[in-house]
Design an enzyme around this catalytic site. Structure first.
Site, PDB file in Angstrom:
ATOM      1  N   LYS A   3       0.927  -1.271   0.007  1.00 59.55           N
ATOM      2  CA  LYS A   3       0.202   0.639   0.586  1.00 59.55           C
ATOM      3  C   LYS A   3       0.929   0.770  -0.389  1.00 59.55           C
ATOM      4  CE  LYS A   3      -4.414   1.218  -0.067  1.00 59.55           C
ATOM      5  NZ  LYS A   3      -4.874   1.004   1.627  1.00 59.55           N
ATOM      6  N   HIS A   4       0.753   1.997  -1.404  1.00 60.58           N
ATOM      7  CA  HIS A   4       1.274   3.260  -1.287  1.00 60.58           C
ATOM      8  C   HIS A   4       2.924   2.669  -0.858  1.00 60.58           C
ATOM      9  CE1 HIS A   4      -2.164   5.938  -0.685  1.00 60.58           C
ATOM     10  NE2 HIS A   4      -2.561   5.347   0.771  1.00 60.58           N
ATOM     11  N   GLY A  11      -7.950  -2.476  -0.233  1.00 58.63           N
ATOM     12  CA  GLY A  11      -6.989  -1.674  -1.772  1.00 58.63           C
ATOM     13  C   GLY A  11      -5.138  -1.785  -1.847  1.00 58.63           C
TER      14      GLY A  11
END
Length: 530
Positions: A281-282, A311
């Protein structure tokens, strides 16, 4: 300069990429264009029954020196460079019998593909094009009178203009084609210069250039007000640049960046020895694990931080099976990337229309050399890839207590993950899975505490009595400058530590570990990642 439409009466075609060549040449011939060509291109056109004039007839010289010299001649370059509206240029052309060339079509020798195939030195050298770039640059400089095509994708674009303009092209098209032509020769020369620098082991050449081919225009960059595009460079490295997308909408700038980070991380784990899964994530991992199966590894990775995983990007080091696919589709995921996916797995993913599935057929080699580039105001920062792998290190035990075999295995695992976490990086691991990750903090002790706090939150979510940091090991991407970070890790329940060492206060840190009966090893190698 003039804005007039320039009619094409003569074209010189010399291409190594012959895709679309014959239909394009047929359309030119039907429009009354005389075609001049070289070597294999001329043979291909003649075999298709097209009238073609050999370049040797134009120059009065045969191809020679194994084809190295064929177009380097005033009859060619004068025909390309003569300014159409200059009486002096036209008088010189007439005096020396130089005929105008209105369209140049060149695709260069496939140097990039040659070196990517692992060809030997001599073969690579022979695939450096000389005459092609010279003609391209000449035609592009004289865009007022000459159209230059370096990409088969532009064939129809030229024909469409010719149909609309009585076999002519507009100045607007010629300028666009010229810009593309110079970009092509620049990228070509960049590939050659990079390869040569590697051959002669010149790590910091005086001149450094990079070039790539547009793979995908992107809707926007990191934010909607930023423009962006994705370019492929030679040689290709297995990953997002080589992946096949099976489903889902186009990848965004952030998707591509995060997917690359995920796949590079999971490639650290040999698929012949263990299944591995990384959730990103990121650009930071929020869970990484190994396991007997991909499903097992995925569930262990997810347990580390199930909130952040929503996500996220999932990377796997083996072909995805149906069992793993079913597990991964239980929460929303942006991208899944793996070397492959079974038919059953692809069918399961197909039900998730917003999920992008990418397969690559292979993993990148974590030990392979390469370059990383970052732009700064007014310049570039260039460094070699971090190709250090913990299995190759001489690990040194610096504490009174020796690590157990299980602790050693977890420390190697954790240090592999820490290599891919933004600095300051702290990774807690237990039984081949991350249980707490602290990334990108200005203070290493803060990363240590945040990772422990996140482990506690994950334990609450999983309804586990105590954080999984109890009995874990901890990896630090760089040395502990003070003992406080190590003490925080011990307070979180870590029993062993792996870190580079090299601090002025190493003795203080070692003493703190001994006082808490921790085992600690130094790697001698750090993994800063900014």
């Amino acid at each position: 300069m003039t804005d007039s439409i320039r009619r094409i009466t003569r074209a010189l075609i010399s291409v190594s990429d012959k895709s679309g060549l014959v239909p394009f040449a047929e359309a030119l011939a039907a429009a009354g264009v005389e075609i001049v060509s070289t070597g294999g291109t001329a043979a291909a056109l003649a075999a298709a029954g097209l009238p073609v004039r050999d370049v040797a007839e134009l120059t009065g010289f045969p191809e020679m020196m194994d084809g190295r010299v064929k177009t380097l001649h005033p009859a060619v370059h004068g025909g390309l460079l003569a300014i159409r509206d200059s009486a002096e240029h036209q008088n010189s052309a007439k005096q020396h019998g130089i005929e105008p060339i209105d369209l140049l079509v060149v695709s260069l020798y496939p140097f990039e593909a040659t070196i990517a195939s692992g060809a030997d030195f001599d073969t690579s050298i022979e695939n450096i094009d000389i005459g092609g770039p010279a003609m391209i640059r000449a035609a592009a400089k004289n865009f007022d009178g000459v159209a230059v095509v370096v990409d088969p994708d532009d064939y129809e674009r030229v024909l469409a203009e010719m149909r609309a303009n009585a076999s002519g092209t507009t100045i607007q098209l010629r300028r666009r084609l010229a810009a593309k032509a110079y970009a092509r020769t620049a990228a070509y020369d960049a590939a050659i210069s990079r390869w040569f620098a590697e051959v002669v082991k010149e790590d910091v050449p005086t001149w450094r250039s990079f070039g790539g081919r547009l793979a995908q225009p992107l809707r926007y960059g990191e934010n909607p007000h930023q423009t962006a595009a994705f370019y492929h460079m030679a040689p290709s490295r297995a990953g997002v640049a080589t992946a096949h997308q099976h489903q889902g909408k186009e990848l965004s700038y952030n998707n591509l960046n995060d997917t690359d980070a995920a796949f590079e991380l999971v490639a650290e784990f040999d698929p012949s020895k263990t299944a591995a899964v990384a959730i990103i994530k990121h650009a930071n991992p929020c869970g990484v694990a190994t396991g007997a199966t991909l499903k097992d590894a995925y569930e262990k990775a997810l347990r580390c931080d199930p909130v952040s995983a929503f996500g996220g990007i999932i990377a796997l080091n083996r072909e995805i099976d149906a069992e793993a696919a079913e597990a991964m589709t239980q929460i929303f995921t942006e991208v899944v990337i793996a070397p492959g996916a079974s038919d059953a797995a692809r069918e399961i993913f197909a039900a998730k229309k917003n999920l992008r599935l990418l397969t690559t057929n292979m993993l990148p080699d974590p030990r392979a050399p390469g370059l990383l580039v970052r732009s700064l105001a007014g310049g570039l920062l260039v460094q070699s890839r971090d190709d250090a792998v913990v299995e190759d290190f001489d690990l040194k035990v610096v504490t009174k207590r020796q690590p157990t075999e299980a602790e050693f295995a977890d420390m190697r695992f954790a240090f592999k993950v820490a290599k891919h976490v933004k600095s300051n990086a702290i990774v807690y691991a237990r039984q081949g899975a991350t249980v707490g990750i602290g990334a990108g903090q200005m203070s290493r002790v803060d990363s240590t505490r945040i990772a422990a706090w996140k482990a506690g939150e994950a334990a609450k979510t999983a309804e586990i009595a105590e954080p999984l940091t109890r009995g874990s090991v901890v990896a630090s991407d760089a040395f502990f400058p003070f003992a406080d970070g190590l003490i925080a890790a011990a307070d979180a329940g870590a029993t062993a530590v792996i870190q580079p060492g090299g601090s002025m206060r190493d003795e203080e840190v070692i003493a703190a570990a001994d006082a808490r009966n921790l085992a600690m090893v130094f790697t001698g190698i750090r993994h800063f990642r900014h």
